[in-house]
Design a protein around this motif. Structure first.
Motif: not given
Length: 477
Positions: A273-276, A278-279, A307, A309
């Motif tokens: 859950r990489a997007d979470e 990041w948050t 991600l 990036r």
């Protein structure tokens, strides 16, 4: 070939069983610890039941003891406890259920022992921590009933006053299994919902004083309960692989603490859950860089890489290096550059270090990189900024520089000497005297002192300013 007089097992065997038995009786006479060990071995040779009974008797005696154990008696206590722990590991080979019961009894000694023991070295705690780790394997070997084991773990966590049960849920998780972990979770949740018993004001018991005033027994008990609940639910969540349950235990304020943000982000990365993540990692106030540890920076980079990036991750590595001069960030940054570009970037990094506002951070980086020519230049150019209190940086730097840069090494050692004498740091006088001798040894190798005093002039000034400090001059050769 070893002499037959050498003290080893083979030579002792040659004495024969009868003579060895006589020697053991003689050596153990008046030595209670040795006698207990021998009785334990005899009981083990007789039967596992006898050994277990002997262990149980000793644990009972330790539980009843009230005498204070100071530092010079602590070694004997540690040896006694370790003997019992090792003996329990022998019992498990023939009766795992009995060994598990004995080990729980052993762990139950901790609070009473710490209450009457000086454990400033941590050696007593180390025995109990080892025993706590043993619980996992022994509980599994005993095929302990999950619900019973969960209830034993629950009682242990409540009694975890000194940290002896830290990590208990992790080590017991395989033996608890899904059913046991869920039962333990329900017990902890029930504890969290119990109403607080608040005594009347006149019945409150003061148990200490803090910066905010008196510390009351009921307040400390409530803090302990809250801590038990939070830490247990975190550990259960990890054991069950439930990331959301772990996050739920963190308050909004806690999620802004770098170490907590790292724990959350790492767990989210672990389940994809990489997007979470990041948050979570960015919940930290990045306008306060002084309080951000490298673990947070490295985790943020890991999230960026996950991600996809990569360019942003590289830019962040460089920004972190510019701020902290941490060589790990620079190495990681350079490793990802094309050939030849890394040389240019390294030169840029060294130039940045030379102009860094913190001369001690800059010196530490340049010496450890290593870039010794630039480190020597830094010392000569910014000698007035050196603080001799930073012994752990200046002394190793002087040692690293003296072969090729004797003037820079001398300047660093003078900073250490001046600080010790000007601040009357008598505990450092012996080091300062050694540094002065080292400066004298380097003086002949310095062709030009430039803006710095020659050694003879520096020595005259020291004597003029600190001539009365006989405790220092008595150390000077």
């Amino acid at each position: 070939m070893a002499s037959r007089k050498t003290l080893n097992a083979k030579n002792l065997e040659a004495l024969g069983a009868e003579r060895l038995a006589e020697l053991l009786i003689e050596i153990s006479r008046g030595n209670a610890a040795a006698q207990r060990r021998l009785r334990l071995e005899l009981a083990g040779a007789a039967s596992p039941a006898d050994m277990a009974q002997e262990i149980r008797k000793r644990l009972t005696a330790l539980a009843r003891s009230r005498s204070f154990v100071d530092w010079h008696r602590r070694k004997a206590l540690v040896a006694d406890l370790e003997t019992q722990r090792q003996a329990i590991s022998q019992v498990v080979k023939v009766d795992a259920a009995e060994a598990l019961d004995l080990l729980w009894r052993f762990m139950a000694l901790a609070n009473s022992i710490f209450a009457r023991c000086d454990d400033s070295s941590g050696s007593v705690m180390a025995v109990f921590q080892a025993a706590c780790r043993d619980l996992g394997d022994i509980a599994k070997a005993a095929s302990a009933a999950p619900n019973v084991l969960a209830e034993q773990a629950y009682r242990a966590l409540i009694e975890n006053e000194c940290g002896q049960y830290d990590g208990l849920i992790e080590v017991l998780a395989p033996a608890l299994g899904p059913a046991g972990l869920d039962h333990l979770k329900q017990l902890i949740l029930k504890l969290s919902k119990e109403p607080r018993q608040k005594p009347r004001a006149e019945d409150q018991k003061v148990v200490g004083w803090g910066m905010g005033g008196p510390l009351y027994a009921d307040d400390l008990a409530e803090r302990h309960r809250s801590s038990v609940v939070r830490m247990a639910l975190e550990a259960i969540a990890d054991a069950q692989g439930d990331v959301d349950a772990f996050i739920a235990q963190q308050s909004e304020k806690a999620r802004g603490v770098p170490s907590v943000a790292v724990e959350i982000a790492q767990r989210l990365l672990g389940v994809g859950r990489a997007d979470e993540a990041w948050t979570a990692i960015n919940a930290v106030d990045q306008d306060r860089p002084g309080w951000i540890p490298i673990e947070w920076e490295q985790t943020r980079i890991e999230v960026l890489e996950t991600l996809g990036r990569a360019d942003e991750a590289q830019a962040f590595r460089w920004a972190c290096f510019e701020r902290s001069l941490n060589p790990d960030h620079l190495r990681s940054y350079l490793k990802r550059l094309p050939d030849f570009e890394d040389l240019e970037a390294e030169e840029r990094a060294i130039a940045h270090a030379l102009s860094h506002p913190n001369v001690h951070h800059a010196l530490g980086f340049l010496v450890n990189w290593p870039a010794l020519d630039q480190a020597a230049h830094l010392v000569r150019a910014r000698a007035d900024d050196l603080n001799g209190d930073f012994y752990e940086i200046l002394a190793p730097a002087a040692a690293a520089l003296e072969a090729k840069h004797p003037l820079a090494a001398t300047v660093l050692r003078r900073a250490l000497i001046d600080f010790a004498l000007e601040r009357n740091r008598t505990k450092r006088y012996q080091h300062a005297a050694r540094h002065l001798e080292e400066c004298e040894n380097l003086a002949d190798r310095i062709g030009d002192f430039g803006r710095f005093e020659a050694h003879e002039a520096y020595l005259r000034r020291l004597k003029a300013q600190h001539g009365r400090k006989s405790s220092f001059w008595s150390l000077v050769m």
